[in-house]
Design a protein around this motif. Sequence first.
Motif, short mmCIF file in Angstrom:
data_model
loop_
_atom_site.label_atom_id
_atom_site.label_comp_id
_atom_site.label_asym_id
_atom_site.label_seq_id
_atom_site.Cartn_x
_atom_site.Cartn_y
_atom_site.Cartn_z
N MET A 232 52.53 6.28 -25.82
CA MET A 232 51.63 6.95 -26.75
C MET A 232 52.42 7.67 -27.84
SD MET A 232 48.77 8.47 -24.09
CE MET A 232 47.86 9.33 -25.38
N ALA A 233 53.54 8.30 -27.45
CA ALA A 233 54.36 9.02 -28.42
C ALA A 233 54.99 8.07 -29.44
CB ALA A 233 55.44 9.82 -27.70
N TYR A 234 55.52 6.97 -28.97
CA TYR A 234 56.12 6.00 -29.89
C TYR A 234 55.07 5.41 -30.82
CZ TYR A 234 60.87 5.97 -28.01
OH TYR A 234 62.16 6.32 -27.68
N LYS A 235 53.89 5.14 -30.31
CA LYS A 235 52.83 4.59 -31.15
C LYS A 235 52.40 5.58 -32.22
CE LYS A 235 48.24 2.46 -30.94
NZ LYS A 235 47.12 2.03 -30.05
N ALA A 236 52.38 6.87 -31.87
CA ALA A 236 51.99 7.92 -32.82
C ALA A 236 53.13 8.31 -33.76
CB ALA A 236 51.50 9.15 -32.07
N GLY A 237 54.36 7.84 -33.46
CA GLY A 237 55.51 8.22 -34.27
C GLY A 237 55.96 9.65 -34.03
N VAL A 238 55.68 10.16 -32.83
CA VAL A 238 56.04 11.53 -32.46
C VAL A 238 57.01 11.45 -31.28
CG1 VAL A 238 55.19 13.79 -31.72
CG2 VAL A 238 53.79 12.35 -33.23
N VAL A 239 58.28 11.27 -31.56
CA VAL A 239 59.29 11.06 -30.52
C VAL A 239 60.40 12.09 -30.70
CG1 VAL A 239 60.91 9.44 -29.49
CG2 VAL A 239 58.76 8.60 -30.45
N CYS A 240 60.68 12.83 -29.66
CA CYS A 240 61.72 13.86 -29.71
C CYS A 240 63.10 13.21 -29.87
CB CYS A 240 61.67 14.70 -28.44
SG CYS A 240 62.80 16.10 -28.44
N THR A 241 63.94 13.81 -30.68
CA THR A 241 65.31 13.32 -30.91
C THR A 241 66.12 13.30 -29.62
OG1 THR A 241 65.19 14.16 -33.16
CG2 THR A 241 67.38 13.64 -32.32
N ASP A 242 65.69 14.07 -28.62
CA ASP A 242 66.37 14.05 -27.32
C ASP A 242 66.50 12.64 -26.77
OD1 ASP A 242 66.07 16.75 -27.66
OD2 ASP A 242 65.00 17.11 -25.79
N GLU A 243 65.54 11.79 -27.05
CA GLU A 243 65.56 10.43 -26.53
C GLU A 243 66.80 9.67 -26.99
OE1 GLU A 243 63.25 9.02 -24.30
OE2 GLU A 243 62.70 11.14 -24.15
N GLN B 279 49.86 25.87 -20.78
CA GLN B 279 48.91 26.37 -21.76
C GLN B 279 49.45 26.52 -23.18
OE1 GLN B 279 49.24 27.33 -18.60
NE2 GLN B 279 47.51 28.56 -17.87
N PRO B 280 50.68 27.03 -23.39
CA PRO B 280 51.14 27.17 -24.78
C PRO B 280 51.22 25.85 -25.54
CG PRO B 280 52.45 28.53 -23.32
CD PRO B 280 51.60 27.67 -22.44
N THR B 281 51.38 24.73 -24.84
CA THR B 281 51.49 23.44 -25.53
C THR B 281 50.14 22.91 -25.99
OG1 THR B 281 51.24 22.02 -23.55
CG2 THR B 281 53.43 22.88 -24.03
N GLU B 282 49.06 23.54 -25.57
CA GLU B 282 47.72 23.04 -25.90
C GLU B 282 47.36 23.25 -27.36
OE1 GLU B 282 45.31 24.99 -23.01
OE2 GLU B 282 45.92 23.65 -21.36
N VAL B 283 48.16 24.06 -28.09
CA VAL B 283 47.90 24.27 -29.51
C VAL B 283 48.80 23.41 -30.40
CG1 VAL B 283 47.10 26.62 -29.11
CG2 VAL B 283 49.50 26.24 -29.66
N LEU B 284 49.63 22.55 -29.81
CA LEU B 284 50.50 21.69 -30.60
C LEU B 284 49.68 20.77 -31.51
CD1 LEU B 284 53.18 20.64 -27.95
CD2 LEU B 284 53.49 22.21 -29.87
N ARG B 285 50.16 20.58 -32.72
CA ARG B 285 49.47 19.66 -33.64
C ARG B 285 49.50 18.23 -33.09
NH1 ARG B 285 51.25 19.44 -39.87
NH2 ARG B 285 50.19 21.46 -39.80
N TYR B 286 50.62 17.89 -32.43
CA TYR B 286 50.76 16.54 -31.86
C TYR B 286 50.88 16.67 -30.35
CZ TYR B 286 51.86 15.55 -36.73
OH TYR B 286 51.80 15.46 -38.10
N PRO B 287 49.79 16.43 -29.62
CA PRO B 287 49.82 16.61 -28.16
C PRO B 287 50.82 15.70 -27.47
CG PRO B 287 47.78 15.53 -28.85
CD PRO B 287 48.46 16.01 -30.10
N GLU B 288 51.22 14.61 -28.12
CA GLU B 288 52.21 13.71 -27.52
C GLU B 288 53.55 14.40 -27.31
OE1 GLU B 288 49.29 11.41 -30.02
OE2 GLU B 288 50.62 13.13 -30.37
N PHE B 289 53.82 15.48 -28.07
CA PHE B 289 55.12 16.15 -27.97
C PHE B 289 55.24 17.02 -26.73
CE2 PHE B 289 58.43 19.23 -29.15
CZ PHE B 289 59.43 18.36 -29.54
#
Length: 280
Positions: free
Chosen positions: A143-154, A200-210
Motif C-alpha cells: 500500500m505504501a509503495y502504491k501511494a508513493g509514501v515509502v520511508c527512506t529507511d527501506e 494514537q499519535p500516528t492517527e493524525v498523519l496525513r499519509y496513514p501508510e507511513f
Amino acid sequence: MTGGRLLAVSDLHVSHRENREIVKQLEPLSDDDWLLVAGDVAELTTDIEWALTHLADRFAHVVWTPGNHELWTHPDDPVQLRGEHRYRHLVEMCRGLGVTTPEDPYRLWNGPDGPVRIAPLFLLYDYTLRPPGAATKAEALAMAYKAGVVCTDEFLLHPDPHPTRDAWCRARVAATERRLAACDPGIPLVLMNHFPLVRQPTEVLRYPEFAQWCGTELTADWHLRFRTAAVVYGHLHIPRQNHFDGVRFEEVSLGYPRERRRHPSTRPLLRQVLPAPAGS
C-alpha cells in the motif's frame, strides 16, 4: 533536589542550515537543566557529533536515544558502518562526550517532587502499526509503495546482523522490557523514545501508510505496566501534548524548516518535561 528543569527536544536535523543555526542558539534556563534529545539529530556522524558536543557543553547533562536518521548508512558519511555496528559506534561517541545513551545505566534526575529515572529507549519499529486495510507487513508495504509514501529507511537503514529491521526491533523490545521490569517501581520513569510508544499519535498523519515506520504495538501498554511520569518522543514532526490513560505524552520535535514555515508555532522549542508545566 535540583533547581533545574528536565527539558526535551528531538528531530534537530542539523544538516539543514536553518536548523543548525537554531541549535547554536539553544540555551538552558539554568545551570542545572538537563536535556533529553529524542533522536534524529542528523544523518552524518560528523553532524551528530557536532550537535551533541555543542549541547553537552551547554547543559548540565544530555541524554540521547537514536532516531532512524542516525542509523542510516548515508553514502556521504565517512563512517560506513551498518546496523548494530553503526549504533554501537554512536554509543561510544556519546560516551566520549559524557552523553547518556540507551546502553548506559538509567540516570536519576532529582526534581522538586522527588527523583525520577530517565530511561532512553532504542526500540525501532516492526510494521505492526499498519494502515487500515492491511493485515500483514507485505500488504502494508504494498500500500505504501502504491501511494508513493515509502520511508527512506527501506534503502539506508540496514539491520545487520539481524535479518530484518522488524527482527532487530523485537530483539530491542525484549531486552528493554526486561530492563524496565527490573527497575525499582518506587521511582517513576520518564520513558524517552524516538518513536511513539502507542498508536494514537500516528492517527493524525496525513499519509496513514507511513505509520508502519513509527513504532510497534508491543509497547502499547508500557506506560501502564511501568510507573511512568511522562513519555517523550519525536519522529512525527507534530509537536504536541497528549494524555493517554492519564499519562502525559510529549512530542518534542523541531522538524524541517519547510514544516515550520507552513505551520508556525509559538510553543517553546525546548519542551519542559519536569517539573510538570502548569496546566499539563
